[in-house]
Write a protein that holds these residues in place. Structure first.
Motif, short mmCIF file in Angstrom:
data_model
loop_
_atom_site.label_atom_id
_atom_site.label_comp_id
_atom_site.label_asym_id
_atom_site.label_seq_id
_atom_site.Cartn_x
_atom_site.Cartn_y
_atom_site.Cartn_z
N UNK A 29 48.98 76.97 32.00
CA UNK A 29 49.17 76.24 33.21
C UNK A 29 49.16 74.88 32.76
N UNK A 30 48.39 74.33 31.81
CA UNK A 30 47.97 72.86 31.51
C UNK A 30 49.35 72.34 30.85
N UNK A 31 50.13 73.38 29.85
CA UNK A 31 51.30 73.00 29.42
C UNK A 31 52.42 72.76 30.66
N UNK A 35 54.33 69.24 31.09
CA UNK A 35 55.89 69.16 31.31
C UNK A 35 56.20 68.61 32.54
N UNK A 36 55.80 69.13 33.76
CA UNK A 36 55.88 68.39 35.09
C UNK A 36 55.70 66.94 34.99
N UNK A 37 54.49 66.62 34.45
CA UNK A 37 54.13 65.03 34.38
C UNK A 37 55.19 64.27 33.29
N UNK A 39 58.29 65.23 33.09
CA UNK A 39 59.48 65.21 33.67
C UNK A 39 59.61 64.22 34.67
N UNK A 40 58.32 63.97 35.28
CA UNK A 40 58.45 62.82 36.32
C UNK A 40 58.48 61.44 35.92
N UNK A 41 57.68 61.58 34.66
CA UNK A 41 57.59 60.32 33.82
C UNK A 41 58.90 59.79 33.21
N UNK A 42 59.71 60.95 32.91
CA UNK A 42 61.22 60.77 32.31
C UNK A 42 62.13 60.08 33.65
N UNK A 43 61.98 60.83 34.69
CA UNK A 43 62.63 60.52 35.86
C UNK A 43 62.46 59.01 36.14
N UNK A 44 61.18 58.72 36.17
CA UNK A 44 60.83 57.20 36.51
C UNK A 44 61.53 56.22 35.21
N UNK A 45 61.53 56.68 34.01
CA UNK A 45 62.08 55.93 33.05
C UNK A 45 63.66 55.77 33.42
N UNK A 46 64.07 56.77 33.52
CA UNK A 46 65.69 56.85 33.87
C UNK A 46 65.80 56.03 35.00
N UNK A 47 65.02 55.97 36.11
CA UNK A 47 65.26 55.04 37.24
C UNK A 47 65.05 53.39 36.59
#
Length: 199
Positions: A29-31, A35-37, A39-47
């Protein structure tokens, strides 16, 4: 007889296995959360990268526009410089004419100023005279107002004294009436055999 083995041995082994599974599930669950965090961070970086690219394109377009404007300004500067040289010579001639006209106007204005200053001095003297007359009138009026105030104050004091006397007399009448009413009430109570002091 040999001692009996406790049955709890199997349960402990099963409990350890459940703890391991729970720990593994927690780690999973922690992993997944990490991973979700990510992904969110990566999406923000892409934006952010997309916006940066867009802003970069806008800045490049603005730089090209500015370069074009600078070139146009250079071309305009050359034509303006030639035009200003011609205008400067024309302006020198015009200024010489204007200076002559201004000197003439200055002399005329100085004469008008002297006349205006004399008129102003006369006006001030007339104003001072009027102010003195008005101050004298105001002083007379203040004296009259003062005497009227004193007269009104005297009338008011006499009226208040008279009113106080009437109120005092009326009070005495009411006190007498009150005393008579109290006596009548006592007599009435006594007729009925009641003692007013017992009430």
């Amino acid at each position: 007889m040999p001692p009996k083995k406790k049955k709890g041995g199997k349960k402990k082994g099963k409990k350890k296995k459940d703890d391991a599974e729970l720990e593994l599930e927690d780690k999973y669950r922690k992993t997944m959360d990490e991973i979700e965090a990510l992904k969110d961070h990566l999406a923000i970086r892409k934006e952010i990268a997309r916006r940066s690219q867009s802003m970069g394109d806008e800045w490049k377009a603005q730089v090209k526009q500015a370069e074009k404007q600078v070139q146009e300004l250079k071309d305009d500067h050359q034509s303006v410089s030639a035009d200003m040289t011609r205008q400067y010579k024309t302006m020198q001639t015009d200024l010489s004419i204007q200076i002559h006209d201004l000197k003439t106007k200055l002399e005329r204005t100085q004469r008008e100023l002297e006349k205006t200053q004399q008129d102003l001095a006369d006006t001030r003297a007339e104003r001072d005279k009027i102010i003195k007359e008005k101050d004298s009138e105001i002083l007379d009026l203040q004296v009259k107002i003062q005497s009227q105030e004193e007269a009104y104050e005297k009338i008011l004091n006499n009226t208040l004294d008279s009113l106080s006397e009437k109120i005092k007399n009326a009070r005495l009448v009411w006190v007498d009436k009150e005393s008579m009413i109290a006596q009548k009430n006592k007599a009435t109570l006594l007729e009925f055999g009641l003692n007013p002091l017992d009430l």
